[in-house]
Design a protein around this motif. Structure first.
Motif, short mmCIF file in Angstrom:
data_model
loop_
_atom_site.label_atom_id
_atom_site.label_comp_id
_atom_site.label_asym_id
_atom_site.label_seq_id
_atom_site.Cartn_x
_atom_site.Cartn_y
_atom_site.Cartn_z
N LEU A 166 21.13 -111.11 23.81
CA LEU A 166 22.35 -110.67 23.11
C LEU A 166 22.00 -110.07 21.75
O LEU A 166 22.72 -109.19 21.26
CB LEU A 166 23.35 -111.82 22.94
CG LEU A 166 24.01 -112.36 24.21
CD1 LEU A 166 25.12 -113.33 23.85
CD2 LEU A 166 24.53 -111.26 25.11
N ASP A 167 20.89 -110.49 21.16
CA ASP A 167 20.43 -109.89 19.90
C ASP A 167 20.12 -108.41 20.11
O ASP A 167 20.47 -107.57 19.28
CB ASP A 167 19.19 -110.61 19.37
CG ASP A 167 19.44 -112.08 19.02
OD1 ASP A 167 20.62 -112.52 19.01
OD2 ASP A 167 18.46 -112.79 18.74
N GLY A 168 19.46 -108.08 21.21
CA GLY A 168 19.16 -106.68 21.52
C GLY A 168 20.41 -105.88 21.83
O GLY A 168 20.56 -104.74 21.38
N ILE A 169 21.33 -106.49 22.58
CA ILE A 169 22.59 -105.81 22.91
C ILE A 169 23.36 -105.51 21.62
O ILE A 169 23.91 -104.42 21.45
CB ILE A 169 23.44 -106.65 23.89
CG1 ILE A 169 22.75 -106.68 25.25
CG2 ILE A 169 24.85 -106.11 23.99
CD1 ILE A 169 23.38 -107.64 26.26
N SER A 170 23.35 -106.44 20.69
CA SER A 170 24.03 -106.23 19.39
C SER A 170 23.45 -105.02 18.66
O SER A 170 24.19 -104.21 18.09
CB SER A 170 23.91 -107.45 18.49
OG SER A 170 24.65 -108.52 19.02
N LYS A 171 22.12 -104.87 18.69
CA LYS A 171 21.48 -103.73 18.05
C LYS A 171 21.87 -102.42 18.73
O LYS A 171 22.08 -101.41 18.07
CB LYS A 171 19.96 -103.90 18.04
CG LYS A 171 19.52 -104.96 17.07
CD LYS A 171 18.02 -105.13 17.04
CE LYS A 171 17.69 -106.17 15.99
NZ LYS A 171 16.63 -107.04 16.28
N VAL A 172 21.97 -102.43 20.05
CA VAL A 172 22.39 -101.24 20.78
C VAL A 172 23.82 -100.86 20.38
O VAL A 172 24.11 -99.70 20.08
CB VAL A 172 22.29 -101.44 22.31
CG1 VAL A 172 22.97 -100.32 23.07
CG2 VAL A 172 20.83 -101.59 22.73
N ILE A 173 24.71 -101.84 20.35
CA ILE A 173 26.11 -101.58 20.00
C ILE A 173 26.21 -101.06 18.56
O ILE A 173 26.92 -100.10 18.29
CB ILE A 173 26.97 -102.84 20.20
CG1 ILE A 173 27.07 -103.16 21.69
CG2 ILE A 173 28.34 -102.67 19.57
CD1 ILE A 173 27.66 -104.52 22.01
N ASP A 174 25.47 -101.68 17.64
CA ASP A 174 25.48 -101.26 16.24
C ASP A 174 25.02 -99.80 16.11
O ASP A 174 25.56 -99.05 15.30
CB ASP A 174 24.61 -102.16 15.37
CG ASP A 174 25.22 -103.55 15.18
OD1 ASP A 174 26.41 -103.75 15.51
OD2 ASP A 174 24.47 -104.45 14.71
N SER A 175 24.03 -99.40 16.91
CA SER A 175 23.51 -98.04 16.81
C SER A 175 24.48 -97.01 17.39
O SER A 175 24.38 -95.84 17.08
CB SER A 175 22.16 -97.93 17.53
OG SER A 175 22.32 -97.97 18.93
#
Length: 177
Positions: A166-175
């Motif tokens: 979910l940490d990686g998914i959060s970074k994708v969404i933020d980008s």
């Protein structure tokens, strides 16, 4: 570097770590992710011990996991690598196509890589994986190196989440915002 020191996890496969993480995310109401079973046709069955001794895969599978994270569709595959070079032959064309189609439907597709010799987990976005894939298809390297990856996407276990994707998914969404 992502590490885990528990004796109970020694020798566990990446799949087991992901499955435990999925259970915890589900318990916390954060995500509902399921392992996609690979359909097989049994050829030989040991009736005495009640298990399959020979079988073949019925069809090409898509990805290892699929589900939703707080209303966002996600799919991913989990791969282990024993060196700093990841061979792209470990990713199949039908998986790339499925992930491409999935992202076209506004889902998030990615790979979770375990660099086992480093004891490091990595979140590889579909976009970055596709760059490596296209490079290979156009006559370039048939692999990618650990040094080509963005260190910001290293997954560090925390709070009982062994593979905190979910940490990686959060970074994708933020980008994307």
């Amino acid at each position: 570097m992502a590490t885990w020191n528990s004796r109970g996890l020694r020798g566990s496969t990446l799949e087991e770590l992901v499955n435990r993480t999925n259970e915890k995310y589900r318990e916390q109401g954060l995500a509902l992710i399921q392992k996609v079973p690979t359909p097989i046709t049994p050829i030989k069955i040991d009736k005495e011990h009640r298990h399959i001794t020979l079988a073949y895969f019925e069809q090409k599978s898509t990805v290892d996991y699929i589900g939703a994270v707080q209303g966002i569709p996600v799919c991913f595959d989990a791969k282990e690598c024993v060196s700093d070079t990841f061979p792209l032959q470990n990713i199949h064309a039908h998986q790339v196509k499925f992930m491409e189609d999935f992202e076209r439907q506004e889902g998030i597709a990615f790979l979770i890589l375990l660099f086992s010799h480093r004891n490091e987990l990595y979140f590889l976005t579909y976009e970055k994986m596709r760059e490596f894939w296209d490079r290979a298809q156009n006559g370039g390297r048939k692999s990618f190196r650990h040094e080509e990856l963005d260190p910001a996407f290293v997954l560090i276990p925390h709070g009982g989440y062994l593979v905190p994707y979910l940490d990686g998914i959060s970074k994708v969404i933020d980008s994307q915002e």
